[in-house]
Design an enzyme around this catalytic site. Structure first.
Site, PDB file in Angstrom:
ATOM      1  N   LYS A  72      14.675 -15.452  -8.017  1.00 24.79           N
ATOM      2  CA  LYS A  72      14.944 -14.316  -6.987  1.00 24.79           C
ATOM      3  C   LYS A  72      14.069 -13.120  -7.269  1.00 24.79           C
ATOM      4  CE  LYS A  72      17.875 -11.893  -4.337  1.00 24.79           C
ATOM      5  NZ  LYS A  72      16.636 -11.828  -3.455  1.00 24.79           N
ATOM      6  N   LYS A  96      16.127  -8.632 -15.528  1.00 26.62           N
ATOM      7  CA  LYS A  96      16.984  -7.796 -14.779  1.00 26.62           C
ATOM      8  C   LYS A  96      18.222  -8.508 -14.394  1.00 26.62           C
ATOM      9  CE  LYS A  96      13.665  -4.937 -12.332  1.00 26.62           C
ATOM     10  NZ  LYS A  96      13.125  -4.252 -11.203  1.00 26.62           N
ATOM     11  N   LYS A 108       8.740 -13.589  -7.923  1.00 28.10           N
ATOM     12  CA  LYS A 108       8.243 -12.431  -7.354  1.00 28.10           C
ATOM     13  C   LYS A 108       7.020 -13.148  -6.410  1.00 28.10           C
ATOM     14  CE  LYS A 108       8.330  -7.849  -7.262  1.00 28.10           C
ATOM     15  NZ  LYS A 108       9.704  -7.032  -7.663  1.00 28.10           N
ATOM     16  N   THR A 192      18.842   0.529  -5.221  1.00 27.42           N
ATOM     17  CA  THR A 192      17.923   0.607  -6.460  1.00 27.42           C
ATOM     18  C   THR A 192      18.090   2.062  -6.671  1.00 27.42           C
ATOM     19  OG1 THR A 192      16.059  -1.099  -5.789  1.00 27.42           O
ATOM     20  CG2 THR A 192      15.698   0.506  -7.431  1.00 27.42           C
ATOM     21  N   ASN A 223      11.043   4.224  -1.267  1.00 20.68           N
ATOM     22  CA  ASN A 223      12.428   3.762  -1.065  1.00 20.68           C
ATOM     23  C   ASN A 223      13.059   4.353  -2.280  1.00 20.68           C
ATOM     24  OD1 ASN A 223      14.379   1.669  -2.063  1.00 20.68           O
ATOM     25  ND2 ASN A 223      14.369   1.493   0.115  1.00 20.68           N
ATOM     26  N   SER A 350      21.050  -7.195  -3.986  1.00 23.79           N
ATOM     27  CA  SER A 350      20.726  -8.410  -3.059  1.00 23.79           C
ATOM     28  C   SER A 350      21.603  -9.756  -3.398  1.00 23.79           C
ATOM     29  CB  SER A 350      19.252  -8.832  -3.672  1.00 23.79           C
ATOM     30  OG  SER A 350      18.284  -8.120  -2.892  1.00 23.79           O
TER      31      SER A 350
HETATM   32  P1  NAD Z   1       7.437   2.438  -1.632  1.00 22.24           P
HETATM   33  O1  NAD Z   1       6.261   1.796  -1.255  1.00 22.24           O
HETATM   34  O2  NAD Z   1       8.512   2.660  -1.068  1.00 22.24           O
HETATM   35  O3  NAD Z   1       7.101   3.978  -2.364  1.00 22.24           O
HETATM   36  C1  NAD Z   1       6.160   4.138  -3.435  1.00 22.24           C
HETATM   37  C2  NAD Z   1       5.984   5.851  -3.536  1.00 22.24           C
HETATM   38  O4  NAD Z   1       4.877   5.912  -4.685  1.00 22.24           O
HETATM   39  C3  NAD Z   1       5.597   6.372  -2.427  1.00 22.24           C
HETATM   40  O5  NAD Z   1       5.921   7.878  -2.415  1.00 22.24           O
HETATM   41  C4  NAD Z   1       3.777   6.504  -2.820  1.00 22.24           C
HETATM   42  O6  NAD Z   1       3.059   7.704  -2.128  1.00 22.24           O
HETATM   43  C5  NAD Z   1       3.854   6.866  -4.098  1.00 22.24           C
HETATM   44  N1  NAD Z   1       2.701   6.494  -4.981  1.00 22.24           N
HETATM   45  C6  NAD Z   1       1.711   5.297  -4.703  1.00 22.24           C
HETATM   46  N2  NAD Z   1       0.937   5.354  -5.540  1.00 22.24           N
HETATM   47  C7  NAD Z   1       1.015   6.425  -6.245  1.00 22.24           C
HETATM   48  C8  NAD Z   1       0.177   7.073  -7.507  1.00 22.24           C
HETATM   49  N3  NAD Z   1      -0.993   6.764  -7.829  1.00 22.24           N
HETATM   50  N4  NAD Z   1       0.810   8.181  -8.007  1.00 22.24           N
HETATM   51  C9  NAD Z   1       1.962   8.841  -7.462  1.00 22.24           C
HETATM   52  N5  NAD Z   1       2.727   8.249  -6.635  1.00 22.24           N
HETATM   53  C10 NAD Z   1       2.529   7.063  -5.982  1.00 22.24           C
HETATM   54  O7  NAD Z   1       7.875   1.645  -3.047  1.00 22.24           O
HETATM   55  P2  NAD Z   1       9.228   1.475  -3.750  1.00 22.24           P
HETATM   56  O8  NAD Z   1       9.901   0.442  -3.240  1.00 22.24           O
HETATM   57  O9  NAD Z   1      10.104   2.871  -3.972  1.00 22.24           O
HETATM   58  O10 NAD Z   1       9.002   1.054  -5.236  1.00 22.24           O
HETATM   59  C11 NAD Z   1       8.490   1.965  -6.081  1.00 22.24           C
HETATM   60  C12 NAD Z   1       8.342   1.404  -7.494  1.00 22.24           C
HETATM   61  O11 NAD Z   1      10.074   1.216  -7.608  1.00 22.24           O
HETATM   62  C13 NAD Z   1       7.793   0.031  -7.674  1.00 22.24           C
HETATM   63  O12 NAD Z   1       7.444   0.115  -9.067  1.00 22.24           O
HETATM   64  C14 NAD Z   1       8.831  -0.893  -7.502  1.00 22.24           C
HETATM   65  O13 NAD Z   1       8.319  -2.087  -8.048  1.00 22.24           O
HETATM   66  C15 NAD Z   1       9.979  -0.386  -8.253  1.00 22.24           C
HETATM   67  N6  NAD Z   1      11.189  -1.036  -7.581  1.00 22.24           N
HETATM   68  C16 NAD Z   1      11.693  -0.589  -6.270  1.00 22.24           C
HETATM   69  C17 NAD Z   1      12.620  -1.406  -5.794  1.00 22.24           C
HETATM   70  C18 NAD Z   1      13.345  -1.452  -4.507  1.00 22.24           C
HETATM   71  O14 NAD Z   1      14.337  -1.766  -4.180  1.00 22.24           O
HETATM   72  N7  NAD Z   1      12.561  -0.656  -3.616  1.00 22.24           N
HETATM   73  C19 NAD Z   1      13.724  -2.321  -6.868  1.00 22.24           C
HETATM   74  C20 NAD Z   1      13.199  -2.351  -7.991  1.00 22.24           C
HETATM   75  C21 NAD Z   1      12.236  -1.650  -8.511  1.00 22.24           C
END
Ligand code: NAD
Length: 416
Positions: A72, A96, A108, A192, A223, A350
């Site tokens: 997953k 996780k 993934k 998250t 997000n 999820s």
């Molecule tokens: P997203 O694409 O919705 O948002 C990413 C954010 O990071 C945006 O605001 C973007 O502008 C910013 N960003 C991108 N590059 C950057 C940089 N170089 N410096 C500073 N900011 C930067 O992504 P998300 O879903 O919020 O995921 C963010 C992190 O959280 C990732 O590592 C992802 O793997 C992790 N994560 C997300 C989820 C989820 O459910 N969305 C779950 C577990 C982990």
């Protein structure tokens, strides 16, 4: 002087996986098996673009190990996606799931693309093409995708529709993070961030502090980061800094988070509307009570770790701290809540979504939130207990908690 701090996420994951398995008493064969995914599929996806040309995209799906159950994990759309990153991310998903005690291994996926430069129609064709390319190895009892960086409920809906067409039956449990009308779960979109908020409250409690009035800095406003900033704001914390890819906003008296949420675009960008930005580097070193990296990998390294002022770091992003960074902040007595624990809220809800799909019976948001909180807290206490009793850092403790069930399942099945 050459840096000793590996920024290769797969390499550093393998170092800690090996340490965790050795600490737990497993042999070389177990390390050999679990240090890489059991299966990685690389696919090429042709898409007829709006200008009439055909562009061929590269995508991946990695499945770490299915001894515990189906694999997953999310699908990422990003220009920097690469095979090693997808492999590492699939291993993190296993950890996780292990910490949360879910009946899954980790998986993934990713496609090398920039959704910010693609039309809605092109994104739909790419999402459907990806599902056709990987359809043989995924499914509700094999491997269940979900959203990740720059993918969302709409993309999940297209992927679900394509899979259902191929299989010729409706199959809502094939994918999670769906819109509610297609069998999504209440609370999934914010899961998250909610999980991270629960970890922040617990970490503050351990340090004898209250969330009310605590100064929080969040890197990333997508997000994970934007909902987290909102939860912190609503709980009475003072969010003094946020950032996105273009830069960071800082106000020592607190930012107006509801206003920033209104103004941000669907890719989590908002700082371009403001002047007097500080850099992402400066943001990480602000004087605050809690620092939350919620953007990308390798943000806290041997270079800046000595200057981090926050006594608590809660990793919402995957892989934001390198191994040397982890060593330095641990030595400095900073409480680090590692990614595989802190950001497990997404996969936990999820899992709830998949359970609801399998049962055809749907839960209230209160029920989802209550069950999520119980699982996150159980995970935290388990990891913290290992950290304390085995005198290992929080990351190694989380890996030990996360890999044990999978290793036991492998052993009982007689694979190693
Ligand atoms: P997203 O694409 O919705 O948002 C990413 C954010 O990071 C945006 O605001 C973007 O502008 C910013 N960003 C991108 N590059 C950057 C940089 N170089 N410096 C500073 N900011 C930067 O992504 P998300 O879903 O919020 O995921 C963010 C992190 O959280 C990732 O590592 C992802 O793997 C992790 N994560 C997300 C989820 C989820 O459910 N969305 C779950 C577990 C982990």
């Amino acid at each position: 002087m050459a840096s000793t701090d590996s920024h290769d996420v797969l390499e550093s994951t393998q170092v800690v996986i090996e340490q965790a398995l050795r600490k737990l008493g497993y042999n070389d064969s177990m390390v050999e098996l679990l240090k890489l995914p059991m299966r990685v599929l690389s696919v090429r996806i042709p898409v007829r673009m709006d200008d009439g040309s055909t562009k061929v995209f590269t995508g991946y799906r990695a499945q770490h190990n299915d001894a515990v159950g189906p694999t997953k994990g999310g699908v990422r759309f990003h220009p920097d996606v690469n095979e090693n990153e997808v492999k590492a991310l699939s291993i993190w998903m296993s950890l996780k799931c292990g910490i949360a005690d879910l009946p899954y291994g980790g998986g993934k996926g990713g496609i090398i693309c920039d959704p910010r430069k693609m039309s809605f129609r092109e994104l739909e064709l790419l999402s459907r093409g990806y599902v056709r390319a990987i359809s043989q190895i995924v499914g509700p009892t094999k491997d269940i995708p979900a959203p990740d960086v720059m993918t969302n409920a709409q993309i999940m809906a297209w992927m679900l529709d394509e899979y259902s067409r191929i299989r010729e039956f409706d199959s809502p449990g094939f994918i999670t993070g769906k819109p509610l009308v297609l069998g999504g779960s209440k609370g999934r979109e914010t899961a998250t961030a909610r999980g991270v908020a629960i970890m922040i409250a617990e970490a503050l409690r351990m340090k004898g502090k209250d969330i009310k009035g605590s100064r929080v800095v969040v890197q990333g406003f997508g997000n994970a980061g934007s909902y987290l900033a909102k939860f912190m704001y609503d709980a009475g914390a003072v969010v003094i800094g946020i950032s996105d890819v273009n830069g960071a906003l800082y106000n020592k008296d607190g930012l107006d988070i509801p206003d920033l949420l209104d103004k941000r675009d669907s890719f989590g960008t908002v700082t371009n509307l403001f002047q007097n930005l500080i850099s992402n580097e400066e943001l990480l070193e602000l004087d605050c009570d809690v620092l939350v990296p919620a953007a990308i990998e390798n943000q806290i390294t041997e270079e800046n770790a000595p200057r981090i002022k926050a006594p608590i770091i809660v990793e919402a992003a995957n892989g934001p701290t390198t191994l040397e960074g982890t060593r330095i902040v641990t030595e400095r007595n900073i409480l680090l809540v590692p990614d595989v624990l802190a950001s497990a809220g997404g996969v936990i809800v999820s899992y709830f979504e998949w359970v609801q799909n399998n049962q055809g019976y749907y839960w209230s948001e209160e029920e989802v939130d209550m069950k999520l909180e119980a699982m996150m807290l159980k995970g935290f206490r388990h990891v913290y207990e290992i950290h304390r009793t085995r005198s290992v850092d929080m990351r190694l403790a989380a890996y030990m908690a996360g890999v044990r069930k999978m290793a036991e399942a492998v052993r009982f099945r007689g694979w190693v």
